[in-house]
Design an enzyme around this catalytic site. Structure first.
Site, PDB file in Angstrom:
ATOM      1  N   LYS A  83       0.833  -1.214   0.000  1.00 35.84           N
ATOM      2  CA  LYS A  83       0.000   0.000   0.000  1.00 35.84           C
ATOM      3  C   LYS A  83       0.867   1.264   0.000  1.00 35.84           C
ATOM      4  O   LYS A  83       0.716   2.166   0.829  1.00 35.84           O
ATOM      5  CB  LYS A  83      -0.955   0.009   1.197  1.00 35.84           C
ATOM      6  N   GLN A 131     -13.128  -6.757   9.556  1.00 30.20           N
ATOM      7  CA  GLN A 131     -13.680  -6.389   8.262  1.00 30.20           C
ATOM      8  C   GLN A 131     -15.138  -5.957   8.406  1.00 30.20           C
ATOM      9  O   GLN A 131     -15.898  -6.545   9.167  1.00 30.20           O
ATOM     10  CB  GLN A 131     -13.593  -7.577   7.289  1.00 30.20           C
TER      11      GLN A 131
END
EC number: 4.1.1.23
Length: 232
Positions: free
Chosen positions: A63, A188
């Site tokens: 990322k 999540q």
């Protein structure tokens, strides 16, 4: 033969634990994700060993986000490791620089749209513009494709809309936030089952804890692959 649509996340502290899991999984898994959490624990060495000595495909989940020149140099360096996928943040200037760094290699740049652990309240806290999360994800994916991304990372809940974009033809959609039926959600917030993610347009799904925390990781990996629909 292992179904390479399943990418197993080696979200473990160090190389020893990562390699132990890979050995337990054996030929049941052909694609692994190595992220920032293992980078200082020898993650690049593990990636190289799994790729060169065991023939596995590797997704390096970094990322990356920085100025263009730094991104280009970093990506060029990662490309020397014969990595398959590398993530960068989906901002167009970052994606363009990453694509330049990957030019001439087999490395595929995946742009992060909106992290699957975030919801609208998180975007508000981060001062991201108002709007539906799905709409923002779709726009970020579109801009990332236009900037040269080979694919995107997106929640399975946005996979179908992204796949419908004209720019998404021949591009990759990789979905974390995938949980087998009955598995805990963990951190999540935007999730789907393996089958649903693939049917909605994902090329690959990323599964971590439901596999590496299982009493029998190999059986868990095979169970996930058994949920996947037949290839079209």
């Amino acid at each position: 033969m292992a179904d390479d649509r399943l990418i197993v996340a080696l979200d473990l502290p160090n190389v020893l634990q990562g390699m132990d899991l890979a050995q337990r999984l054996g030929d049941s898994v052909s694609f692994y994700k190595i992220g920032l959490g293992m980078l200082t624990g020898g993650g690049l060495g593990l990636a190289n060993e799994l790729k060169q000595e065991h023939g596995k495909r590797i997704f390096l989940d970094m990322k990356l986000f920085d100025i263009g020149a730094t991104i280009e140099a970093a990506v060029r360096g990662f490309a020397r490791y014969d990595i398959d996928f590398l993530t960068v943040h989906g901002d167009p200037q970052v994606v363009r620089a990453a694509a330049e760094g990957a030019a001439g290699s087999g490395l595929r740049i995946l742009a992060v749209t909106v992290l699957t652990s975030l919801d609208r309240a998180d975007l508000d806290a981060n001062m991201i513009r108002p709007g539906e999360l799905a709409e923002i994800t779709l726009e970020r994916a579109e801009r990332a494709f236009d900037a040269g991304a080979h694919g995107v990372i997106a929640s399975p809940q946005e996979a179908a809309a992204i796949r419908a974009l004209p720019q998404a033809a021949d591009r990759l959609i990789v979905t974390p936030g995938v949980r087998p039926a009955g598995a805990a959600l963990g951190d999540q917030k935007r999730v789907a089952t393996p089958a649903r993610a693939i049917l909605d347009g994902a090329d690959h799904i990323v599964v971590g804890r439901p596999i590496w925390q299982a009493e029998d990781p190999r059986a868990a990996a095979l169970a996930v692959q058994a949920e996947l629909p037949a290839r079209g």
